[in-house]
Design a protein around this motif. Structure first.
Motif, PDB file in Angstrom:
ATOM      1  N   ASN A  60       0.852  -1.185   0.000  1.00  0.00           N
ATOM      2  CA  ASN A  60       0.000   0.000   0.000  1.00  0.00           C
ATOM      3  C   ASN A  60       0.888   1.234   0.000  1.00  0.00           C
ATOM      4  OD1 ASN A  60      -2.020   2.061   0.819  1.00  0.00           O
ATOM      5  ND2 ASN A  60      -3.318   0.249   0.963  1.00  0.00           N
ATOM      6  N   VAL A  61       0.805   2.016  -1.063  1.00  0.00           N
ATOM      7  CA  VAL A  61       1.594   3.232  -1.219  1.00  0.00           C
ATOM      8  C   VAL A  61       0.664   4.433  -1.105  1.00  0.00           C
ATOM      9  CG1 VAL A  61       3.026   4.576  -2.814  1.00  0.00           C
ATOM     10  CG2 VAL A  61       3.298   2.085  -2.676  1.00  0.00           C
ATOM     11  N   VAL A  66       3.761   0.852   2.815  1.00  0.00           N
ATOM     12  CA  VAL A  66       3.517  -0.288   3.694  1.00  0.00           C
ATOM     13  C   VAL A  66       3.615  -1.529   2.821  1.00  0.00           C
ATOM     14  CG1 VAL A  66       1.893  -1.405   5.266  1.00  0.00           C
ATOM     15  CG2 VAL A  66       2.003   1.102   5.163  1.00  0.00           C
ATOM     16  N   ILE A  67       4.595  -2.376   3.122  1.00  0.00           N
ATOM     17  CA  ILE A  67       4.908  -3.458   2.202  1.00  0.00           C
ATOM     18  C   ILE A  67       5.250  -4.726   2.971  1.00  0.00           C
ATOM     19  CG2 ILE A  67       7.378  -2.875   2.067  1.00  0.00           C
ATOM     20  CD1 ILE A  67       7.231  -3.469  -0.941  1.00  0.00           C
ATOM     21  N   ASN A  68       4.825  -5.864   2.441  1.00  0.00           N
ATOM     22  CA  ASN A  68       5.272  -7.151   2.964  1.00  0.00           C
ATOM     23  C   ASN A  68       6.665  -7.436   2.413  1.00  0.00           C
ATOM     24  OD1 ASN A  68       2.695  -7.280   4.043  1.00  0.00           O
ATOM     25  ND2 ASN A  68       2.375  -9.405   3.438  1.00  0.00           N
ATOM     26  N   SER A  69       7.189  -8.598   2.624  1.00  0.00           N
ATOM     27  CA  SER A  69       8.532  -8.938   2.180  1.00  0.00           C
ATOM     28  C   SER A  69       8.633  -8.889   0.653  1.00  0.00           C
ATOM     29  CB  SER A  69       8.903 -10.332   2.684  1.00  0.00           C
ATOM     30  OG  SER A  69       7.922 -11.275   2.286  1.00  0.00           O
ATOM     31  N   ILE A  70       9.778  -8.390   0.159  1.00  0.00           N
ATOM     32  CA  ILE A  70       9.972  -8.235  -1.285  1.00  0.00           C
ATOM     33  C   ILE A  70      11.213  -8.964  -1.755  1.00  0.00           C
ATOM     34  CG2 ILE A  70       8.848  -5.972  -1.315  1.00  0.00           C
ATOM     35  CD1 ILE A  70      11.838  -4.897  -1.739  1.00  0.00           C
ATOM     36  N   SER A  71      11.245  -9.239  -3.059  1.00  0.00           N
ATOM     37  CA  SER A  71      12.444  -9.716  -3.749  1.00  0.00           C
ATOM     38  C   SER A  71      12.605  -8.848  -4.991  1.00  0.00           C
ATOM     39  CB  SER A  71      12.305 -11.185  -4.150  1.00  0.00           C
ATOM     40  OG  SER A  71      12.166 -12.014  -3.014  1.00  0.00           O
ATOM     41  N   GLU A 107       7.295 -12.079  -0.770  1.00  0.00           N
ATOM     42  CA  GLU A 107       5.958 -12.322  -1.333  1.00  0.00           C
ATOM     43  C   GLU A 107       5.719 -11.512  -2.592  1.00  0.00           C
ATOM     44  OE1 GLU A 107       2.602 -12.559   1.537  1.00  0.00           O
ATOM     45  OE2 GLU A 107       4.117 -11.969   2.997  1.00  0.00           O
ATOM     46  N   LEU A 108       6.362 -10.328  -2.660  1.00  0.00           N
ATOM     47  CA  LEU A 108       6.180  -9.435  -3.800  1.00  0.00           C
ATOM     48  C   LEU A 108       7.476  -9.350  -4.584  1.00  0.00           C
ATOM     49  CD1 LEU A 108       4.470  -7.334  -5.375  1.00  0.00           C
ATOM     50  CD2 LEU A 108       5.328  -5.600  -3.771  1.00  0.00           C
ATOM     51  N   LEU A 109       7.432  -9.729  -5.874  1.00  0.00           N
ATOM     52  CA  LEU A 109       8.591  -9.634  -6.744  1.00  0.00           C
ATOM     53  C   LEU A 109       8.575  -8.286  -7.464  1.00  0.00           C
ATOM     54  CD1 LEU A 109       8.673 -12.696  -6.184  1.00  0.00           C
ATOM     55  CD2 LEU A 109       9.324 -13.016  -8.587  1.00  0.00           C
ATOM     56  N   LEU A 110       9.714  -7.608  -7.445  1.00  0.00           N
ATOM     57  CA  LEU A 110       9.883  -6.341  -8.157  1.00  0.00           C
ATOM     58  C   LEU A 110      10.814  -6.591  -9.335  1.00  0.00           C
ATOM     59  CD1 LEU A 110      10.549  -4.033  -5.058  1.00  0.00           C
ATOM     60  CD2 LEU A 110       8.338  -4.570  -6.109  1.00  0.00           C
ATOM     61  N   LEU A 111      10.281  -6.546 -10.550  1.00  0.00           N
ATOM     62  CA  LEU A 111      11.056  -6.876 -11.745  1.00  0.00           C
ATOM     63  C   LEU A 111      11.114  -5.656 -12.665  1.00  0.00           C
ATOM     64  CD1 LEU A 111       9.575 -10.429 -12.508  1.00  0.00           C
ATOM     65  CD2 LEU A 111      11.469  -9.819 -11.012  1.00  0.00           C
TER      66      LEU A 111
END
Length: 248
Positions: free
Chosen positions: A13-14, A73-78, A153-157
């Motif tokens: 959530n941004v 507000v963010i969950n774990s990212i890759s 949980e969230l991939l940033l590509l």
């Protein structure tokens, strides 16, 4: 066809995000009071012309840059950058384990996880090879597996396929979609390719102004006909070109 999980809750959530590279509000910001969200198991593409702020958003979400104001507000990212960034003197397995090594994690346990991922994606035979022995498409597959090792949980590509030829790129798009469905991951995918965005996404966000304070949003229906897809592409292209025309 995208087969996704039924549970839908926000994992990103941004709110009211403002940013420029001079780190002050006096100059024209790249982002100004931008708000958006991503739900669990949702695949979202952000599309727009060069300089619209799409890669900046990824850098902010990955904490590479810091906002002037606003909340993330963010969950774990890759995070996976544009280039494969594989170290040529390390084997494929060693490259995949590099983030674990840097974080001083449990290499024995994570080696098993890495080998399982390589096996899952039919790449186990490449574990002891070096990057120079792999094609560009294979390197990007390995880079994605390394990204998945972070277990976010969230991939940033950020435009990961932009340097590849058309056939390899299409093959990797299918591979990525199958991988995300299999692992039940969410994704933000930065691209300038409308066809790629439609194929990969549940929802497409078009950068529609500068500074960027909101997106023009398009939902990608499931099981679309060729005519429906062509119509959607035309609408997205019109939105993207409308922004570019305003800059001229």
């Amino acid at each position: 066809c995208h087969i996704r999980g039924l549970i839908k809750m926000d994992i990103l959530n941004v709110s009211n995000l403002t940013f420029n590279y001079n780190n002050n509000l006096e100059n024209l910001p790249i982002l100004k009071n931008l708000s958006f969200n991503v739900k669990s198991n949702e695949l979202v593409s952000i599309i727009g012309g060069s300089g619209c702020g799409k890669s900046t958003i990824i850098k902010l979400l990955a904490s590479i840059e810091k906002p002037i104001q606003g909340d993330i507000v963010i969950n774990s990212i890759s995070y996976m950058p544009q280039s494969d960034t594989l170290l040529p003197w390390k084997t494929i397995l060693q490259n995949i384990l590099l983030p674990i090594e840097i974080e001083k994690g449990d290499l024995i346990k994570e080696k098993d996880n890495a080998l399982n991922l390589l096996k899952r994606f039919n790449l186990l035979s490449y574990a002891d090879k070096y990057p120079k022995e792999l094609s560009g498409g294979m390197k990007q597959r390995i880079s994605l597996i390394r990204t998945l090792m972070n277990k976010g949980e969230l991939l940033l590509l950020d435009e990961p396929f932009s340097a590849l030829d058309a056939i390899t790129r299409e093959d990797l798009q299918k591979w990525l979609l199958d991988s995300l469905n299999s692992l039940q991951k969410s994704m933000i995918f930065i691209t300038h390719d409308i066809d790629e965005a439609i194929f990969l996404s549940d929802r497409i966000l078009v950068c529609n102004e500068k500074p960027l304070s909101s997106f023009k949003e398009f939902k990608v229906p499931k099981d679309t006909t060729f005519e429906e897809t062509a119509k959607l592409k035309k609408e997205i292209l019109k939105s993207v070109k409308g922004v570019e025309d305003e800059k001229i």
